[in-house]
Design a protein around this motif. Structure first.
Motif, PDB file in Angstrom:
ATOM      1  N   ALA A 160      95.093 -29.012 -42.320  1.00 16.67           N
ATOM      2  CA  ALA A 160      94.463 -29.832 -41.604  1.00 16.67           C
ATOM      3  C   ALA A 160      94.736 -28.631 -40.112  1.00 16.67           C
ATOM      4  CB  ALA A 160      95.809 -30.729 -41.518  1.00 16.67           C
ATOM      5  N   LEU A 161      94.145 -29.874 -38.676  1.00 16.82           N
ATOM      6  CA  LEU A 161      93.730 -29.103 -37.241  1.00 16.82           C
ATOM      7  C   LEU A 161      95.356 -28.869 -36.920  1.00 16.82           C
ATOM      8  CD1 LEU A 161      90.804 -30.913 -36.352  1.00 16.82           C
ATOM      9  CD2 LEU A 161      90.875 -28.700 -37.006  1.00 16.82           C
ATOM     10  N   GLY A 162      94.822 -27.959 -36.670  1.00 17.70           N
ATOM     11  CA  GLY A 162      96.671 -27.276 -35.696  1.00 17.70           C
ATOM     12  C   GLY A 162      97.750 -26.187 -36.611  1.00 17.70           C
ATOM     13  N   ASP A 163      97.486 -26.087 -37.638  1.00 16.07           N
ATOM     14  CA  ASP A 163      98.185 -25.734 -38.793  1.00 16.07           C
ATOM     15  C   ASP A 163      98.321 -24.581 -38.348  1.00 16.07           C
ATOM     16  OD1 ASP A 163      99.052 -28.542 -40.705  1.00 16.07           O
ATOM     17  OD2 ASP A 163      97.350 -26.848 -42.524  1.00 16.07           O
ATOM     18  N   GLU A 164      99.472 -23.710 -39.080  1.00 23.83           N
ATOM     19  CA  GLU A 164      98.736 -21.772 -38.694  1.00 23.83           C
ATOM     20  C   GLU A 164      99.120 -21.936 -39.822  1.00 23.83           C
ATOM     21  OE1 GLU A 164     101.366 -20.528 -35.616  1.00 23.83           O
ATOM     22  OE2 GLU A 164     102.458 -22.627 -35.365  1.00 23.83           O
ATOM     23  N   ILE A 165      98.858 -20.440 -39.762  1.00 29.30           N
ATOM     24  CA  ILE A 165      99.607 -19.171 -40.798  1.00 29.30           C
ATOM     25  C   ILE A 165     100.056 -17.283 -40.276  1.00 29.30           C
ATOM     26  CG2 ILE A 165      98.182 -17.242 -42.317  1.00 29.30           C
ATOM     27  CD1 ILE A 165      95.749 -19.948 -42.318  1.00 29.30           C
ATOM     28  N   VAL A 166     100.860 -17.787 -40.730  1.00 30.63           N
ATOM     29  CA  VAL A 166     101.851 -16.272 -40.129  1.00 30.63           C
ATOM     30  C   VAL A 166     101.564 -15.574 -41.021  1.00 30.63           C
ATOM     31  CG1 VAL A 166     103.167 -17.598 -38.964  1.00 30.63           C
ATOM     32  CG2 VAL A 166     103.744 -17.430 -41.061  1.00 30.63           C
ATOM     33  N   PHE A 167     101.196 -14.001 -40.224  1.00 34.42           N
ATOM     34  CA  PHE A 167     101.826 -13.384 -41.500  1.00 34.42           C
ATOM     35  C   PHE A 167     102.268 -11.616 -40.106  1.00 34.42           C
ATOM     36  CE2 PHE A 167      98.219 -13.176 -37.942  1.00 34.42           C
ATOM     37  CZ  PHE A 167      98.478 -11.525 -37.518  1.00 34.42           C
ATOM     38  N   HIS A 168     102.908 -10.379 -41.456  1.00 33.68           N
ATOM     39  CA  HIS A 168     103.540  -9.845 -41.008  1.00 33.68           C
ATOM     40  C   HIS A 168     103.208  -8.400 -41.944  1.00 33.68           C
ATOM     41  CE1 HIS A 168     107.702  -7.531 -40.333  1.00 33.68           C
ATOM     42  NE2 HIS A 168     106.436  -6.638 -40.260  1.00 33.68           N
ATOM     43  N   ASP A 169     101.856  -7.438 -41.517  1.00 34.16           N
ATOM     44  CA  ASP A 169     101.392  -6.849 -42.561  1.00 34.16           C
ATOM     45  C   ASP A 169     101.965  -5.355 -42.353  1.00 34.16           C
ATOM     46  OD1 ASP A 169      99.770  -9.045 -43.182  1.00 34.16           O
ATOM     47  OD2 ASP A 169      98.510  -8.417 -41.270  1.00 34.16           O
ATOM     48  N   LYS A 214     102.378   7.486 -45.463  1.00 34.64           N
ATOM     49  CA  LYS A 214     103.001   6.646 -44.874  1.00 34.64           C
ATOM     50  C   LYS A 214     103.595   6.104 -44.223  1.00 34.64           C
ATOM     51  CE  LYS A 214     106.875   9.953 -42.123  1.00 34.64           C
ATOM     52  NZ  LYS A 214     106.518  11.116 -41.518  1.00 34.64           N
ATOM     53  N   ARG A 215     104.083   5.102 -43.584  1.00 37.03           N
ATOM     54  CA  ARG A 215     104.324   3.869 -42.909  1.00 37.03           C
ATOM     55  C   ARG A 215     104.404   4.389 -41.543  1.00 37.03           C
ATOM     56  NH1 ARG A 215     108.357   0.535 -41.285  1.00 37.03           N
ATOM     57  NH2 ARG A 215     107.074  -2.224 -40.724  1.00 37.03           N
ATOM     58  N   VAL A 216     103.892   3.816 -40.793  1.00 37.32           N
ATOM     59  CA  VAL A 216     103.755   4.042 -39.755  1.00 37.32           C
ATOM     60  C   VAL A 216     104.401   3.019 -38.570  1.00 37.32           C
ATOM     61  CG1 VAL A 216     102.355   6.051 -39.978  1.00 37.32           C
ATOM     62  CG2 VAL A 216     100.973   3.952 -39.402  1.00 37.32           C
ATOM     63  N   GLY A 217     103.903   1.817 -39.240  1.00 37.08           N
ATOM     64  CA  GLY A 217     104.525   0.465 -38.061  1.00 37.08           C
ATOM     65  C   GLY A 217     103.778  -1.037 -39.118  1.00 37.08           C
ATOM     66  N   ASP A 218     103.789  -1.545 -38.469  1.00 37.93           N
ATOM     67  CA  ASP A 218     103.373  -2.801 -38.868  1.00 37.93           C
ATOM     68  C   ASP A 218     102.837  -3.781 -37.708  1.00 37.93           C
ATOM     69  OD1 ASP A 218     105.876  -3.988 -36.453  1.00 37.93           O
ATOM     70  OD2 ASP A 218     106.975  -4.603 -38.520  1.00 37.93           O
ATOM     71  N   ASP A 219     101.866  -5.147 -37.882  1.00 44.28           N
ATOM     72  CA  ASP A 219     101.369  -5.875 -37.374  1.00 44.28           C
ATOM     73  C   ASP A 219     102.112  -7.567 -37.969  1.00 44.28           C
ATOM     74  OD1 ASP A 219      99.739  -7.771 -39.414  1.00 44.28           O
ATOM     75  OD2 ASP A 219      98.310  -5.587 -39.144  1.00 44.28           O
ATOM     76  N   LEU A 220     102.011  -8.113 -36.720  1.00 47.04           N
ATOM     77  CA  LEU A 220     102.522  -9.325 -36.699  1.00 47.04           C
ATOM     78  C   LEU A 220     102.088 -10.520 -36.123  1.00 47.04           C
ATOM     79  CD1 LEU A 220     105.815  -9.654 -34.795  1.00 47.04           C
ATOM     80  CD2 LEU A 220     105.565  -7.946 -35.670  1.00 47.04           C
TER      81      LEU A 220
END
Length: 172
Positions: A65-74, A81-87
């Motif tokens: 529905a309008l206004g729903d959110e999707i959150v992420f942490h990639d 090699k892991r160098v960081g993340d995004d959220l």
């Protein structure tokens, strides 16, 4: 007589202020600035799809529905090699039979500082165009743009063209 003296003093003050502003503008313009560009490329491992319902008033035929959110942490990798993340988060702003569109913001956490950005997410695997809007630490003067491509298997690639405005005589 008094009115003439006050008017003359006010006019002199205005002219002096205009002169100071003009000199300041000329001195800033005399210091040329350059843009230093740096390309950052990351392999991305996406977090699980996580929608958050804004309310219960929704079309029974639509999961959103309008206004729903999707959150992420990639997770971000370079050379394996892991160098960081995004959220970040995306707010659903349009739902039609042809398209689901969301306004997204993100923070990219890297050694030396963070980058901030915005993008529009639409349904499907189309690349997302990211506007880099600022940063902290080593990226405090950053701007630029980037692209996020999803490969469809929970992974993708993020390429950022980071521009930093550098005035002559100052480092980035």
């Amino acid at each position: 007589m008094r009115k003439v003296a006050l008017t003359g003093a006010a006019a002199a003050l205005v002219l002096a202020l205009v002169g100071v502003v003009a000199i300041s503008a000329v001195s800033q313009a005399a210091e040329p600035s350059t843009h230093k560009a740096k390309t950052l490329t990351f392999d991305v491992v996406f977090s699980p799809f996580t929608p958050i319902a804004a309310n219960n008033e929704r079309d029974p035929n639509s999961p959103f529905a309008l206004g729903d959110e999707i959150v992420f942490h990639d997770q971000l990798f370079a050379n394996g090699k892991r160098v960081g993340d995004d959220l970040g988060s995306c707010v659903i702003v349009s739902i039609t039979t042809q398209e689901l569109a969301a306004n997204c913001t993100l923070v990219i956490r890297l050694p030396g500082g963070n980058l901030t950005g915005q993008f529009v997410a639409v349904q499907g695997p189309a690349p997302r165009e990211i506007a880099l809007t600022g940063g902290t630490g080593s990226y405090r003067t950053a701007g630029g743009e980037g692209t996020l491509v999803e490969f469809g298997n929970g992974t993708g690639r993020m390429t950022l063209q980071v521009l930093s405005l550098v005035a002559r005589g100052k480092g980035a």
